[in-house]
Write an enzyme that holds these catalytic residues in place. Structure first.
Site, PDB file in Angstrom:
ATOM      1  N   TYR A  33       0.866  -1.174  -0.028  1.00 24.65           N
ATOM      2  CA  TYR A  33       0.082   0.286   0.133  1.00 24.65           C
ATOM      3  C   TYR A  33       0.190   1.176  -0.383  1.00 24.65           C
ATOM      4  O   TYR A  33       2.153   1.519   0.124  1.00 24.65           O
ATOM      5  CB  TYR A  33      -0.855  -0.232   1.402  1.00 24.65           C
ATOM      6  CG  TYR A  33      -0.575   0.106   2.522  1.00 24.65           C
ATOM      7  CD1 TYR A  33       0.478  -0.454   2.993  1.00 24.65           C
ATOM      8  CD2 TYR A  33      -0.542   1.604   3.596  1.00 24.65           C
ATOM      9  CE1 TYR A  33       0.881  -0.785   4.567  1.00 24.65           C
ATOM     10  CE2 TYR A  33       0.359   1.785   4.800  1.00 24.65           C
ATOM     11  CZ  TYR A  33       1.107   0.910   4.583  1.00 24.65           C
ATOM     12  OH  TYR A  33       1.251   1.227   6.164  1.00 24.65           O
ATOM     13  N   ARG A  52       8.526   4.429  -3.900  1.00 24.24           N
ATOM     14  CA  ARG A  52       8.303   3.516  -2.785  1.00 24.24           C
ATOM     15  C   ARG A  52       8.254   2.616  -3.328  1.00 24.24           C
ATOM     16  O   ARG A  52       7.870   1.096  -3.280  1.00 24.24           O
ATOM     17  CB  ARG A  52       8.497   4.166  -1.617  1.00 24.24           C
ATOM     18  CG  ARG A  52       7.918   3.005  -0.681  1.00 24.24           C
ATOM     19  CD  ARG A  52       8.329   3.900   0.739  1.00 24.24           C
ATOM     20  NE  ARG A  52       6.668   4.384   1.186  1.00 24.24           N
ATOM     21  CZ  ARG A  52       6.506   5.144   1.555  1.00 24.24           C
ATOM     22  NH1 ARG A  52       7.135   4.974   2.760  1.00 24.24           N
ATOM     23  NH2 ARG A  52       5.277   5.316   1.979  1.00 24.24           N
ATOM     24  N   ARG A 100      -6.569 -19.976  -3.459  1.00 25.25           N
ATOM     25  CA  ARG A 100      -6.284 -20.398  -2.108  1.00 25.25           C
ATOM     26  C   ARG A 100      -5.199 -21.196  -2.332  1.00 25.25           C
ATOM     27  O   ARG A 100      -5.344 -22.600  -2.466  1.00 25.25           O
ATOM     28  CB  ARG A 100      -6.618 -19.977  -1.278  1.00 25.25           C
ATOM     29  CG  ARG A 100      -6.240 -19.753   0.515  1.00 25.25           C
ATOM     30  CD  ARG A 100      -6.928 -19.938   2.033  1.00 25.25           C
ATOM     31  NE  ARG A 100      -5.830 -19.553   2.784  1.00 25.25           N
ATOM     32  CZ  ARG A 100      -5.087 -20.375   3.317  1.00 25.25           C
ATOM     33  NH1 ARG A 100      -4.423 -21.304   2.685  1.00 25.25           N
ATOM     34  NH2 ARG A 100      -3.989 -20.144   3.847  1.00 25.25           N
ATOM     35  N   HIS A 102      -0.699 -21.303  -1.416  1.00 29.12           N
ATOM     36  CA  HIS A 102       0.059 -20.144  -0.971  1.00 29.12           C
ATOM     37  C   HIS A 102       1.552 -20.022  -1.959  1.00 29.12           C
ATOM     38  O   HIS A 102       1.838 -18.410  -2.471  1.00 29.12           O
ATOM     39  CB  HIS A 102       1.723 -20.822  -0.189  1.00 29.12           C
ATOM     40  CG  HIS A 102       0.335 -20.851   1.576  1.00 29.12           C
ATOM     41  ND1 HIS A 102      -0.185 -21.907   1.642  1.00 29.12           N
ATOM     42  CD2 HIS A 102       0.643 -20.363   2.618  1.00 29.12           C
ATOM     43  CE1 HIS A 102      -1.242 -21.632   2.482  1.00 29.12           C
ATOM     44  NE2 HIS A 102      -0.005 -21.406   3.600  1.00 29.12           N
ATOM     45  N   LYS A 149       6.618  -1.640   2.085  1.00 31.31           N
ATOM     46  CA  LYS A 149       5.237  -1.503   2.422  1.00 31.31           C
ATOM     47  C   LYS A 149       4.074  -2.565   2.158  1.00 31.31           C
ATOM     48  O   LYS A 149       3.306  -2.130   1.616  1.00 31.31           O
ATOM     49  CB  LYS A 149       5.187  -0.046   2.138  1.00 31.31           C
ATOM     50  CG  LYS A 149       3.737   0.695   3.298  1.00 31.31           C
ATOM     51  CD  LYS A 149       3.544   2.699   2.883  1.00 31.31           C
ATOM     52  CE  LYS A 149       2.500   3.100   3.728  1.00 31.31           C
ATOM     53  NZ  LYS A 149       3.067   3.142   5.038  1.00 31.31           N
ATOM     54  N   GLU A 182      11.483   2.372  14.821  1.00 29.43           N
ATOM     55  CA  GLU A 182      10.120   2.850  13.811  1.00 29.43           C
ATOM     56  C   GLU A 182       8.533   3.043  15.037  1.00 29.43           C
ATOM     57  O   GLU A 182       8.743   2.236  16.071  1.00 29.43           O
ATOM     58  CB  GLU A 182      10.079   3.133  12.959  1.00 29.43           C
ATOM     59  CG  GLU A 182       9.452   1.361  12.333  1.00 29.43           C
ATOM     60  CD  GLU A 182       9.388   1.832  10.937  1.00 29.43           C
ATOM     61  OE1 GLU A 182       9.214   2.947  10.174  1.00 29.43           O
ATOM     62  OE2 GLU A 182       9.547   0.720  10.526  1.00 29.43           O
ATOM     63  N   LEU A 207      10.678   0.761   7.378  1.00 27.44           N
ATOM     64  CA  LEU A 207      10.327   1.712   6.163  1.00 27.44           C
ATOM     65  C   LEU A 207      11.069   2.792   6.153  1.00 27.44           C
ATOM     66  O   LEU A 207      11.054   3.509   7.569  1.00 27.44           O
ATOM     67  CB  LEU A 207       9.220   1.672   6.531  1.00 27.44           C
ATOM     68  CG  LEU A 207       8.290   2.048   5.036  1.00 27.44           C
ATOM     69  CD1 LEU A 207       8.036   0.901   3.814  1.00 27.44           C
ATOM     70  CD2 LEU A 207       6.739   2.775   5.880  1.00 27.44           C
TER      71      LEU A 207
HETATM   72  N1  PLP Z   1       7.194   3.486   9.256  1.00 27.56           N
HETATM   73  C1  PLP Z   1       6.044   2.787   9.358  1.00 27.56           C
HETATM   74  C2  PLP Z   1       5.660   1.364   9.954  1.00 27.56           C
HETATM   75  C3  PLP Z   1       5.124   3.068   8.591  1.00 27.56           C
HETATM   76  O1  PLP Z   1       3.528   2.688   8.626  1.00 27.56           O
HETATM   77  C4  PLP Z   1       4.833   5.257   7.969  1.00 27.56           C
HETATM   78  C5  PLP Z   1       3.739   5.355   6.881  1.00 27.56           C
HETATM   79  O2  PLP Z   1       2.475   4.765   7.087  1.00 27.56           O
HETATM   80  C6  PLP Z   1       5.826   5.456   7.820  1.00 27.56           C
HETATM   81  C7  PLP Z   1       6.681   5.178   8.927  1.00 27.56           C
HETATM   82  C8  PLP Z   1       6.436   6.925   7.693  1.00 27.56           C
HETATM   83  O3  PLP Z   1       5.791   6.623   5.951  1.00 27.56           O
HETATM   84  P1  PLP Z   1       6.200   8.130   5.368  1.00 27.56           P
HETATM   85  O4  PLP Z   1       5.881   9.324   5.986  1.00 27.56           O
HETATM   86  O5  PLP Z   1       6.236   7.168   4.172  1.00 27.56           O
HETATM   87  O6  PLP Z   1       4.263   7.884   5.910  1.00 27.56           O
END
Ligand code: PLP
Length: 287
Positions: A33, A52, A100, A102, A149, A182, A207
């Protein structure tokens, strides 16, 4: 949530928007996403999010559902149809629908795509930023590829709920070395005791936030001292300032960590300045 969603090639009423029960996103979290902030009806940091998105799709070997140019039109149309001035646009792409099993389906089905948009009340957001928010720390329990993501967010969901139940807006994950990775949906920052802006480097299992990247450019232009080095919860508690970044929160000052007051308990000057600058720039740039 807005009234119109984009689902697999069609704009549909949100209440009727649905995907198939054998969508691999539903069954396996086999999808990715992106989320863009929207200012004045325009996407913030569009290029960073498109880059990204391509990377996430590539890592999972899901073909792009359409060209970037076509996707920009879909995103803009979703914003327009929902009359979003300030808010968020959400895009999800999954490997598609298949019986379904895997392994990747062969031949591959067309990827499934969903876009939604929602408004954010800018006055409420500014009020929250002006007060500052709280975070709690929790042991890191996510998989080893948090750089992608993906929609596999169950640990993030549980962490966010734990934060909410503790009266906090965000949970910061702490790895085996005792260092903050994070937040559940944001990147973590401090202004350390020596005045350095600190945030974890992207080699690590986090991320790569688009907001984080934009802010690093801004910080470079301002000539502020930055050090992409992880910090412990204790360093964060004794820092001058703390804040989080993300498309949802932009730059949000953190004034409490696990109940401990950060600085003087109010948003610090660096976080406030960076928030104002980030929003100013995002408004100026648009799509
Ligand atoms: N880290 C995680 C786990 C996230 O889910 C997000 C945003 O959803 C971020 C960092 C920040 O990313 P961005 O600045 O691209 O929204």
């Amino acid at each position: 949530m807005g009234r119109i969603a984009y689902v697999n090639g069609r704009f549909v009423r949100h209440a009727q928007a649905a995907v198939h029960i054998e969508d691999r996103g539903y069954q396996f979290s086999d999808g990715i996403y992106e989320v863009w902030a929207v200012f004045g009806g325009e996407l913030a940091d569009p290029a960073g999010h498109f880059t990204r998105l391509a990377r996430s799709l590539g890592e999972l070997r899901i073909p792009a559902p359409m060209s970037d140019a076509a996707l920009r039109i879909v995103l803009a149309e979703t914003v327009r149809k929902n009359r979003i001035s300030n808010g968020l646009v959400y895009l999800q792409v999954t490997r598609g629908v298949a019986p379904r099993d895997h392994p990747f389906p062969d031949p591959p089905p067309p990827p499934a795509i969903v876009v939604t948009a929602k408004a954010v009340d800018p006055i409420a957001a500014e009020r929250r930023a002006a007060n500052g928010a709280a975070v709690v720390t929790l042991p890191e329990n996510r998989w080893g590829r948090c750089d992608i993501k993906t929609i596999g967010l169950l640990p993030n969901v549980l962490a966010k709920q734990a934060a909410r139940e503790a009266g906090a807006v965000e949970a910061w994950f702490v790895d085996d070395l005792g260092l903050v990775t994070e937040g559940a949906s944001s990147n973590a920052w401090i202004v350390d005791a020596d005045g350095f802006l600190r945030t974890r480097d992207i080699q690590a299992n986090i991320l790569r936030g688009v907001t984080r990247d934009s802010l690093l450019s801004l910080i470079g232009e301002l000539g502020l001292a930055v050090d992409q080095r992880a910090f412990t919860p204790q360093e964060a508690k004794s820092a001058k300032e703390a804040f989080i970044t993300g498309a949802g929160t932009l730059v949000l000052p953190i004034v409490k960590i696990d109940g401990a007051i950060v600085g003087d308990g109010s948003p610090g000057p660096v976080a406030k300045r960076l928030r104002a600058l980030y929003i100013h720039n995002a408004r100026r740039e648009g799509v």
